[in-house]
Design a protein around this motif. Structure first.
Motif, mmCIF file in Angstrom:
data_model
loop_
_atom_site.group_PDB
_atom_site.id
_atom_site.type_symbol
_atom_site.label_atom_id
_atom_site.label_comp_id
_atom_site.label_asym_id
_atom_site.label_seq_id
_atom_site.Cartn_x
_atom_site.Cartn_y
_atom_site.Cartn_z
ATOM 1 N N ARG A 57 0.859 -1.194 0.000
ATOM 2 C CA ARG A 57 0.000 0.000 0.000
ATOM 3 C C ARG A 57 0.892 1.239 0.000
ATOM 4 N NH1 ARG A 57 -2.238 -3.038 4.051
ATOM 5 N NH2 ARG A 57 -1.440 -1.596 5.635
ATOM 6 N N GLU A 58 0.619 2.149 -0.911
ATOM 7 C CA GLU A 58 1.400 3.381 -1.011
ATOM 8 C C GLU A 58 0.561 4.535 -0.463
ATOM 9 O OE1 GLU A 58 3.493 4.046 -4.715
ATOM 10 O OE2 GLU A 58 3.102 1.958 -5.318
ATOM 11 N N GLY A 59 1.128 5.303 0.460
ATOM 12 C CA GLY A 59 0.394 6.413 1.055
ATOM 13 C C GLY A 59 1.353 7.474 1.549
ATOM 14 N N THR A 60 0.878 8.300 2.439
ATOM 15 C CA THR A 60 1.714 9.357 3.025
ATOM 16 C C THR A 60 1.493 9.389 4.530
ATOM 17 O OG1 THR A 60 -0.021 11.000 2.610
ATOM 18 C CG2 THR A 60 1.707 10.792 0.941
ATOM 19 N N GLY A 64 3.064 14.318 5.459
ATOM 20 C CA GLY A 64 3.149 14.361 3.999
ATOM 21 C C GLY A 64 4.291 13.582 3.381
ATOM 22 N N GLN A 65 5.015 12.795 4.149
ATOM 23 C CA GLN A 65 6.128 12.021 3.596
ATOM 24 C C GLN A 65 5.602 10.717 2.986
ATOM 25 O OE1 GLN A 65 9.310 11.572 6.384
ATOM 26 N NE2 GLN A 65 10.836 11.209 4.780
ATOM 27 N N VAL A 66 6.182 10.339 1.830
ATOM 28 C CA VAL A 66 5.743 9.118 1.145
ATOM 29 C C VAL A 66 6.075 7.886 2.000
ATOM 30 C CG1 VAL A 66 6.044 7.666 -0.908
ATOM 31 C CG2 VAL A 66 6.034 10.165 -1.124
ATOM 32 N N GLU A 67 5.111 7.001 2.120
ATOM 33 C CA GLU A 67 5.292 5.803 2.947
ATOM 34 C C GLU A 67 4.688 4.598 2.241
ATOM 35 O OE1 GLU A 67 4.693 4.867 7.612
ATOM 36 O OE2 GLU A 67 2.839 5.292 6.516
ATOM 37 N N TRP A 68 5.479 3.550 2.114
ATOM 38 C CA TRP A 68 4.988 2.275 1.604
ATOM 39 C C TRP A 68 4.847 1.315 2.780
ATOM 40 C CZ3 TRP A 68 8.416 0.862 -3.252
ATOM 41 C CH2 TRP A 68 8.274 1.857 -4.224
#
Length: 232
Positions: A57-60, A64-68
């Motif tokens: 799952r790809e989110g933030t 606001g930092q990108v997090e997988w």
């Protein structure tokens, strides 16, 4: 296959915990669902990975930092496995469709060894004769199925280099072959582990399991090594 070069931090939680601090790494997402984290070192082995079946799952984050988040199915053996990849910066990203892989082909020397030994099985043991090459079992084919002078079935596994894995493989074949009444009418199927070189640990394991070992001279089989023309 998706390849991402990124500055990232990786945290694993599950049966144990592991932490990779922020650094530039390669993130590999394969079509089978596996996710691997590589550095520019350590040979082929990833620093951390998640094997399929798993979900990416790809989110933030809240800031606001990108997090997988990669999650594997939980099992009765332990808690759910989670790989959290915090991405500071993506330096490069590309996707490639590799198509269907034909699979690993046998080494040319190993395949040729099988052909030569099929023509000259008596070089492995006196009185041995070929019944069939690539004799089928439920877990794959045995290289050679032979018969000895007494009529007993003999399964031969051939490797270029004989190691413990090869002995284990032949052991599994023998377990299945010895369930076949057509092969065991005269007695149990025995095994021969043949290779150009057999590691000491493999020889010990084979002997313990009643499997004979045969070191094969590839050049002699090919007719290159003619004993009549040797100085010694």
């Amino acid at each position: 296959m998706r390849l991402v070069v990124a500055r990232c931090q990786v945290d694993y939680a599950g049966r144990l915990t592991a932490h990779l601090p922020m650094a530039t790494r390669v993130l590999m997402i394969k079509a089978d669902g596996s996710v691997l984290v590589h550095s520019d070192g350590g040979s082929y082995k990833p620093l951390n990975w998640m094997s399929p079946p798993c979900t990416l799952r790809e989110g933030t984050t809240d800031d606001g930092q990108v997090e997988w988040t990669v999650t594997a199915r939980s099992t009765a053996k332990g808690p759910e496995d989670t790989l959290r990849i915090l991405i500071e910066e993506i330096l490069h990203e590309t996707t490639h469709h590799l198509g269907v892989d034909p699979g690993l082909q046998k080494d040319g020397v190993e395949k040729h060894l099988q052909e030569l030994l099929a023509e000259h099985p008596a070089t492995l043991a006196e009185g041995l004769s070929l019944v069939r090459r690539e004799f089928p079992t439920a877990i794959g084919p045995v290289d050679l199925m032979c018969r000895d002078a007494g009529g007993l079935s003999v399964a031969v596994e051939i490797k270029r280099r004989g190691e413990i894995d090869g002995v284990e493989q032949l052991t599994r074949y023998l377990e299945l072959l010895n369930r076949d009444p057509a092969l065991t009418r005269r007695g149990a199927v025995r095994g021969i582990f043949a290779a150009q070189e057999i590691k000491p640990q493999a020889r010990v394991l084979a002997t313990d399991r009643g499997i004979a070992c045969a070191v094969v001279d590839y050049d002699a089989l090919r007719g290159i090594d003619d004993s009549e023309h040797r100085l010694f």
